[in-house]
Design a protein around this motif. Structure first.
Motif, short mmCIF file in Angstrom:
data_model
loop_
_atom_site.label_atom_id
_atom_site.label_comp_id
_atom_site.label_asym_id
_atom_site.label_seq_id
_atom_site.Cartn_x
_atom_site.Cartn_y
_atom_site.Cartn_z
N MET A 56 0.83 -1.21 0.00
CA MET A 56 0.00 0.00 0.00
C MET A 56 0.86 1.26 0.00
O MET A 56 0.58 2.23 -0.71
CB MET A 56 -0.92 0.02 1.22
CG MET A 56 -2.28 -0.56 0.98
SD MET A 56 -3.05 0.08 -0.48
CE MET A 56 -4.37 0.96 0.23
N LEU A 57 1.91 1.26 0.82
CA LEU A 57 2.80 2.42 0.87
C LEU A 57 3.47 2.65 -0.48
O LEU A 57 3.64 3.79 -0.91
CB LEU A 57 3.84 2.25 1.97
CG LEU A 57 3.33 2.38 3.39
CD1 LEU A 57 4.43 2.02 4.40
CD2 LEU A 57 2.83 3.79 3.66
N LYS A 58 3.85 1.58 -1.14
CA LYS A 58 4.48 1.71 -2.45
C LYS A 58 3.49 2.30 -3.46
O LYS A 58 3.83 3.19 -4.23
CB LYS A 58 4.96 0.35 -2.94
CG LYS A 58 5.74 0.41 -4.21
CD LYS A 58 6.28 -0.95 -4.58
CE LYS A 58 7.07 -0.88 -5.87
NZ LYS A 58 7.61 -2.17 -6.26
N ARG A 59 2.25 1.81 -3.44
CA ARG A 59 1.22 2.36 -4.33
C ARG A 59 0.97 3.83 -4.05
O ARG A 59 0.83 4.64 -4.97
CB ARG A 59 -0.08 1.58 -4.17
CG ARG A 59 -0.09 0.26 -4.85
CD ARG A 59 -1.45 -0.36 -4.73
NE ARG A 59 -1.47 -1.69 -5.32
CZ ARG A 59 -2.46 -2.53 -5.20
NH1 ARG A 59 -3.54 -2.20 -4.54
NH2 ARG A 59 -2.39 -3.73 -5.77
N ARG A 64 1.38 9.52 -5.50
CA ARG A 64 1.79 10.90 -5.21
C ARG A 64 2.83 11.39 -6.19
O ARG A 64 2.82 12.56 -6.60
CB ARG A 64 2.33 10.98 -3.78
CG ARG A 64 1.26 10.90 -2.75
CD ARG A 64 1.82 11.06 -1.37
NE ARG A 64 0.76 11.02 -0.37
CZ ARG A 64 0.97 10.87 0.89
NH1 ARG A 64 2.19 10.70 1.37
NH2 ARG A 64 -0.05 10.84 1.75
N ARG A 65 3.72 10.51 -6.58
CA ARG A 65 4.75 10.88 -7.55
C ARG A 65 4.12 11.21 -8.89
O ARG A 65 4.50 12.17 -9.57
CB ARG A 65 5.72 9.72 -7.69
CG ARG A 65 7.01 10.06 -8.29
CD ARG A 65 8.00 8.95 -8.09
NE ARG A 65 8.99 9.07 -9.12
CZ ARG A 65 9.64 8.09 -9.68
NH1 ARG A 65 9.42 6.87 -9.28
NH2 ARG A 65 10.52 8.30 -10.61
N TYR A 66 3.11 10.42 -9.27
CA TYR A 66 2.40 10.66 -10.52
C TYR A 66 1.63 11.98 -10.47
O TYR A 66 1.64 12.76 -11.42
CB TYR A 66 1.44 9.50 -10.80
CG TYR A 66 0.55 9.72 -12.00
CD1 TYR A 66 1.04 9.62 -13.28
CD2 TYR A 66 -0.79 10.05 -11.83
CE1 TYR A 66 0.24 9.82 -14.38
CE2 TYR A 66 -1.61 10.26 -12.92
CZ TYR A 66 -1.09 10.14 -14.19
OH TYR A 66 -1.90 10.36 -15.27
#
Length: 70
Positions: A56-59, A64-66
């Motif tokens: 979940m943290l990776k997603r 957020r980066r996107y």
């Protein structure tokens, strides 16, 4: 279980190399290491929860980066 057929004139080193490749592809060694110690159901659930949080943290990080590019 992996196994190979040794051809005539094939050295032991070549046959051993083939066997090692086959065991690596079939993940025999990693599975043996994972099954070496017994894990209770609570430990398995705990690992699953930790992995779910990481996922979940990776997603969230990727989202957020996107969004920051927009």
């Amino acid at each position: 279980m992996p196994g190979i057929k040794v051809k005539e004139g094939e050295s032991f080193d070549e046959a051993y190399r083939k066997f090692k490749k086959q065991t690596d592809r079939n993940l025999v060694v990693t599975e043996c290491r994972a099954r070496r110690f017994f894990e209770s159901k609570t430990e398995q659930r705990k690992k699953q929860k930790i992995n779910a949080k990481k996922k979940m943290l990776k997603r969230l990080y990727m989202l957020r980066r996107y969004e920051s590019r927009l």
